[in-house]
Design a protein around this motif. Structure first.
Motif, PDB file in Angstrom:
ATOM      1  N   VAL A   1      20.190 -44.610  14.394  1.00  0.00           N
ATOM      2  CA  VAL A   1      20.271 -43.218  13.904  1.00  0.00           C
ATOM      3  C   VAL A   1      18.770 -42.502  13.942  1.00  0.00           C
ATOM      4  O   VAL A   1      18.174 -43.071  13.779  1.00  0.00           O
ATOM      5  CB  VAL A   1      20.776 -42.730  12.603  1.00  0.00           C
ATOM      6  CG1 VAL A   1      20.190 -43.458  11.331  1.00  0.00           C
ATOM      7  CG2 VAL A   1      21.175 -41.136  12.526  1.00  0.00           C
TER       8      VAL A   1
ATOM      9  N   ASN B   1      16.678 -38.593  15.232  1.00  0.00           N
ATOM     10  CA  ASN B   1      16.882 -37.025  15.209  1.00  0.00           C
ATOM     11  C   ASN B   1      17.393 -36.524  16.587  1.00  0.00           C
ATOM     12  O   ASN B   1      17.196 -37.343  17.413  1.00  0.00           O
ATOM     13  CB  ASN B   1      15.476 -36.389  15.019  1.00  0.00           C
ATOM     14  CG  ASN B   1      14.968 -36.336  13.487  1.00  0.00           C
ATOM     15  OD1 ASN B   1      13.641 -36.394  13.329  1.00  0.00           O
ATOM     16  ND2 ASN B   1      15.652 -36.646  12.713  1.00  0.00           N
ATOM     17  N   HIS B   2      18.178 -35.449  16.338  1.00  0.00           N
ATOM     18  CA  HIS B   2      18.533 -34.823  17.659  1.00  0.00           C
ATOM     19  C   HIS B   2      17.441 -34.607  18.643  1.00  0.00           C
ATOM     20  O   HIS B   2      17.477 -34.854  19.762  1.00  0.00           O
ATOM     21  CB  HIS B   2      19.293 -33.645  17.254  1.00  0.00           C
ATOM     22  CG  HIS B   2      20.010 -32.767  18.540  1.00  0.00           C
ATOM     23  ND1 HIS B   2      19.216 -31.884  19.052  1.00  0.00           N
ATOM     24  CD2 HIS B   2      21.021 -32.938  19.031  1.00  0.00           C
ATOM     25  CE1 HIS B   2      19.956 -31.329  20.108  1.00  0.00           C
ATOM     26  NE2 HIS B   2      21.062 -31.910  20.009  1.00  0.00           N
TER      27      HIS B   2
ATOM     28  N   GLY C   1      22.594 -29.351  16.030  1.00  0.00           N
ATOM     29  CA  GLY C   1      21.478 -30.201  16.137  1.00  0.00           C
ATOM     30  C   GLY C   1      20.308 -29.399  16.418  1.00  0.00           C
ATOM     31  O   GLY C   1      19.157 -30.008  15.914  1.00  0.00           O
TER      32      GLY C   1
ATOM     33  N   GLY D   1      21.200 -29.626  11.752  1.00  0.00           N
ATOM     34  CA  GLY D   1      21.817 -31.000  11.745  1.00  0.00           C
ATOM     35  C   GLY D   1      20.924 -31.950  12.734  1.00  0.00           C
ATOM     36  O   GLY D   1      21.660 -32.188  13.938  1.00  0.00           O
TER      37      GLY D   1
ATOM     38  N   PHE E   1      20.373 -34.758  13.961  1.00  0.00           N
ATOM     39  CA  PHE E   1      20.598 -36.259  14.113  1.00  0.00           C
ATOM     40  C   PHE E   1      21.341 -36.506  15.159  1.00  0.00           C
ATOM     41  O   PHE E   1      22.155 -35.511  15.875  1.00  0.00           O
ATOM     42  CB  PHE E   1      21.360 -36.688  12.862  1.00  0.00           C
ATOM     43  CG  PHE E   1      22.793 -36.060  12.728  1.00  0.00           C
ATOM     44  CD1 PHE E   1      23.663 -37.094  13.284  1.00  0.00           C
ATOM     45  CD2 PHE E   1      23.060 -34.783  12.240  1.00  0.00           C
ATOM     46  CE1 PHE E   1      25.203 -36.379  13.078  1.00  0.00           C
ATOM     47  CE2 PHE E   1      24.392 -34.391  12.227  1.00  0.00           C
ATOM     48  CZ  PHE E   1      25.434 -35.003  12.641  1.00  0.00           C
TER      49      PHE E   1
ATOM     50  N   VAL F   1      17.268 -33.806   7.035  1.00  0.00           N
ATOM     51  CA  VAL F   1      18.529 -33.622   7.129  1.00  0.00           C
ATOM     52  C   VAL F   1      19.314 -34.353   5.871  1.00  0.00           C
ATOM     53  O   VAL F   1      19.161 -35.560   6.214  1.00  0.00           O
ATOM     54  CB  VAL F   1      19.107 -33.661   8.275  1.00  0.00           C
ATOM     55  CG1 VAL F   1      18.902 -34.911   8.951  1.00  0.00           C
ATOM     56  CG2 VAL F   1      20.691 -33.172   8.460  1.00  0.00           C
TER      57      VAL F   1
ATOM     58  N   SER G   1      21.827 -36.724   4.155  1.00  0.00           N
ATOM     59  CA  SER G   1      22.949 -37.690   4.814  1.00  0.00           C
ATOM     60  C   SER G   1      24.424 -37.137   4.506  1.00  0.00           C
ATOM     61  O   SER G   1      25.306 -37.435   5.282  1.00  0.00           O
ATOM     62  CB  SER G   1      22.905 -39.071   4.104  1.00  0.00           C
ATOM     63  OG  SER G   1      23.081 -38.942   2.816  1.00  0.00           O
TER      64      SER G   1
ATOM     65  N   MET H   1      25.041 -34.711   7.505  1.00  0.00           N
ATOM     66  CA  MET H   1      25.376 -35.547   8.519  1.00  0.00           C
ATOM     67  C   MET H   1      26.710 -36.224   8.538  1.00  0.00           C
ATOM     68  O   MET H   1      27.560 -36.186   9.639  1.00  0.00           O
ATOM     69  CB  MET H   1      24.219 -36.788   8.505  1.00  0.00           C
ATOM     70  CG  MET H   1      24.464 -37.831   9.821  1.00  0.00           C
ATOM     71  SD  MET H   1      22.902 -38.823   9.908  1.00  0.00           S
ATOM     72  CE  MET H   1      23.655 -39.973   8.831  1.00  0.00           C
TER      73      MET H   1
END
Length: 718
Positions: free
Chosen positions: A76, A78-79, A199, A215, A217, A692, A694, A697
């Protein structure tokens, strides 16, 4: 001895300054009592051991941080860290950036951008003695080359183990050197990214701002060969099985809770001199902001929105805009701050301390004067250097230069080559050439080069480079129309836009380059001797700085030790740990920012137009109060983003934010506008990192995108 000195100073002052500092893992055991008092529940020694949990679950993507969150190599981050890979796999017909992407099984996962890597740090070794041995009397270019040769030798020995990438990092300006050994996973695949309207919700408008509802992620997966070794992409590869992975918390954190981050922060400048501060804030940042903003304008003017050309440049636009806003904040808060006066006062106090003792005078007496002299020398041609530096963001000119440099370097033994052109670098070099297909449009490249060369042509004649002027037909009286025609001809005739042609040039000789009719190859050949002479001059200066700056840092460390102040090295992209708490702040008089944002904030911001265009399904879920397992009574909603006092910077993006049990409670992705200047100095009142949550997410994954396969794969703690 130096390590002991740093640890003693650190331990003496940690209690008062705990939230400031990007600590090297080896320093953490000295903080054990303070960390426990703040809320760390696991053994502090475990955070210093890179082969144990949780540190072996934290990884680098080579510019961003990430972490393993499953036993099957699920990663995981970041976007915005996966943005390049999302863009690479996007087309106008299948726009993953806009619509999002979810692989329901291994077979649906997509290759990340060519050259994508996952780096797992396994060892960090102090090699200061080995690097500096025998170079005591060397100066300038000789010293620079001597250090470089030692580093290459250490790296070669380290990389004798197949599948590893090694690098020597300097700390405290070259006072210490550490060899970092990382497992290099070469088969990286895109697994899942939410739509950009999740994202990247808020886009550039909300970048560096609070309140935030992003968002930020995405998920990758690392693959290796069937025998568990790093390997290039193959359908036969299997998911990598990490030694440990992070559990993901569905309970999250509350206001005041302890948090920590392990990651790879890029660069900070907390020990720079007053002269460097003044030049950076009063010249370099304003100039860089202007050039970045103009670069973005040119791309948008040249490549229509939604076109394939624009998609190719979306990742670059995002990066340029991010730092343009960063520079804006730097300039703004510098103007309001006493930073320059504070640096001058710090240097005056340091000088007074040195002069109080004859031994210190003998050791450090000339250091400040020598350092200032070299810094001023480095700034002599900065108006020209910044323009030519930004040409590095274009494609054809740097590509041709790199290819010709490679042909020249390949005439040398591998160990004698410039870093970046050794055999160990060829996979990365090739990947860079392959990426060009999805990151280059001739119309945009030409427009940017025309703008930058037009600026260059207006410089005083003594700042101009005769070979460069000749290559582009730039005379004493600048003719923009003539330059435009020259560039039109170059871009029309070049074949470097073709991937197969570019890759073929990797194997050609210097003679082949000299015989080429390709206009960009001809440019590279014409500029080569000038480029090499300039590089040698820069190395001479940098070699002198590499001698003086460590003396300056040695004095600062010794001085701070007497004052009981914390001592940590500036960030340099190596693994660091920071600790802090969930906490809001007051951005200005009369305003208090609470530490959490909620789902309802997404609805409040939504306009239906980019960048505030949340998916309709998401808006409906929020209106129905579909909170599910992630409801938090204290805020009467699901938390989206939260603030912390963690001391972070660029490169920390994607870092796992952990609670006291080392469970993932968030992903760090930004800082507040007021804390951008934190690269130059930490402020307890305004330095805030943005994560962000959890719980958000997991909420998006479960209720919006139905990523049930990934939720089942992760270990989620309720």
């Amino acid at each position: 001895m130096k390590k002991l000195l740093v640890s003693v100073a650190l331990a003496a002052a940690f209690g008062a300054h705990a939230d400031e500092g990007m600590w090297q893992p080896y320093q953490l055991p000295a903080m054990a009592d303070e960390l426990k008092a703040k809320g760390l529940e696991i053994d502090a020694k475990s955070i210093s051991k890179l082969t144990e949990f949780p540190m072996n679950a934290v990884i680098s993507l080579g510019g961003c941080t990430a972490s393993f969150v499953s036993p099957k190599g699920l990663v995981v981050t970041n976007h915005h860290c996966a943005y390049g890979s999302i863009q690479y796999n996007s087309t106008p017909e299948k726009n993953l950036l806009k619509d999002g992407f979810l692989a329901k099984n291994y077979g649906e996962e997509l290759p990340a951008t060519p050259g994508s890597r996952i780096y797992v740090t396994e060892a960090v070794t102090n090699v200061t003695g080995e690097v500096k041995a025998g170079l005591e009397n060397k100066v300038g270019n000789d010293f620079y080359q001597g250090i470089e040769a030692k580093e290459k030798q250490l790296v070669a020995q380290c990389e004798a183990d197949d599948g590893y990438r090694c690098q020597v990092y300097s700390f405290h300006g070259g006072l210490e050197y550490y060899l970092v050994k990382q497992l290099e996973i070469r088969d990286v695949r895109l697994v899942y990214n939410p739509a950009a309207s999740v994202g990247k919700y808020g886009g550039d408008i909300d970048n560096w701002m609070w309140p935030r509802h992003t968002g930020d992620f995405s998920f990758y997966r690392g693959y290796v060969s069937k025998d568990g070794k790093p390997a290039d992409f193959s359908k036969d590869n299997v998911p990598y099985e990490p030694k440990s992975f992070l559990k993901v918390s569905a309970k999250g954190v509350s206001d005041g809770d302890f948090v920590m981050v392990a990651g790879y922060p890029g660069r900070t400048n907390r020990y720079r001199t007053a002269n460097e501060v003044e030049n950076q804030f009063e010249w370099a940042y304003p100039e860089g902001k202007m050039l970045r903003e103009r670069f973005i304008e040119i791309i948008k003017e040249t490549a229509p929105e939604g076109s394939d050309e624009r998609i190719k440049y979306e990742s670059l636009i995002a990066g340029l805009a991010n730092y343009a806003k960063n520079f804006t904040s730097m300039i703004e808060f510098y103007g309001k701050s006493t930073m320059l006066d504070d640096r001058k006062a710090r240097e005056a106090a340091l000088t007074a301390w040195i002069n109080k003792d004859s031994k210190r005078q003998a050791q450090y007496g000339q250091t400040m004067a020598e350092l200032d002299k070299l810094i001023k020398e480095s700034q002599e041609h900065q108006a020209r250097d910044i323009i030519l530096g930004y040409i590095g963001y274009t494609t054809m000119l740097p590509t041709a230069r790199s290819l010709y440099r490679l042909a020249n370097e390949k005439q040398l033994d591998d160990m004698a080559r410039e870093p970046g052109y050794q055999d160990r670098d060829m996979t990365r070099f090739k990947s860079g050439l392959e990426r060009i297909d999805r990151r280059y449009a001739p119309s945009v490249d030409k427009a940017v080069v025309l703008d930058l060369l037009s600026r260059y042509a207006k410089l005083p004649s003594e700042e101009r480079i005769p070979e460069l002027d000749k290559a582009f037909g730039i005379g004493k009286k600048f003719d923009a129309a003539k330059l435009s025609k020259v560039l039109d001809k170059m871009y029309a005739k070049t074949e470097l836009g073709d991937k197969a042609t570019r890759l073929a040039w990797m194997d050609k000789s210097v003679a082949d380059f000299k015989a080429s009719k390709d206009p960009f190859i001809q440019f590279a050949v014409a500029m080569y001797d000038t480029d090499m002479a300039q590089e040698k001059k820069e190395k001479e200066l940098y070699g002198k700085l590499m001698k003086v700056r460590p003396q300056y840092m040695d004095a600062i460390i010794a001085y701070n030790k007497e004052l009981g102040k914390p001592v940590y090295a500036d960030a340099n992209s190596s693994l660091r740990v920071t600790v802090g708490h969930v906490k809001g702040y007051s951005p200005q008089d009369g305003l208090v920012a609470v530490p959490f944002t909620r789902l309802e904030g997404i609805v409040a911001k939504d306009t239906g137009e980019d960048p505030f265009d949340a998916p309709k399904k998401q808006l409906e879920l929020i209106k129905q109060k579909q909170y599910g397992d992630y409801y938090v009574k204290s805020i009467d909603s699901v938390p989206v983003n939260f603030l912390s006092t963690l001391d972070t910077t660029g490169g920390n993006s994607g870092s796992p934010t952990l609670n006291g049990r080392a469970e993932l409670v968030g992903l760090l992705f930004d800082g507040v506008y007021e804390s951008i200047i934190g690269d130059w100095g930490y402020d307890t009142d305004t330095n805030r990192s943005i994560q962000v949550d959890s719980r958000y997410m997991l909420w998006v994954m479960k209720y919006l995108d139905h990523a049930d396969n990934l939720l089942a794969e992760m270990e989620i703690v309720h």
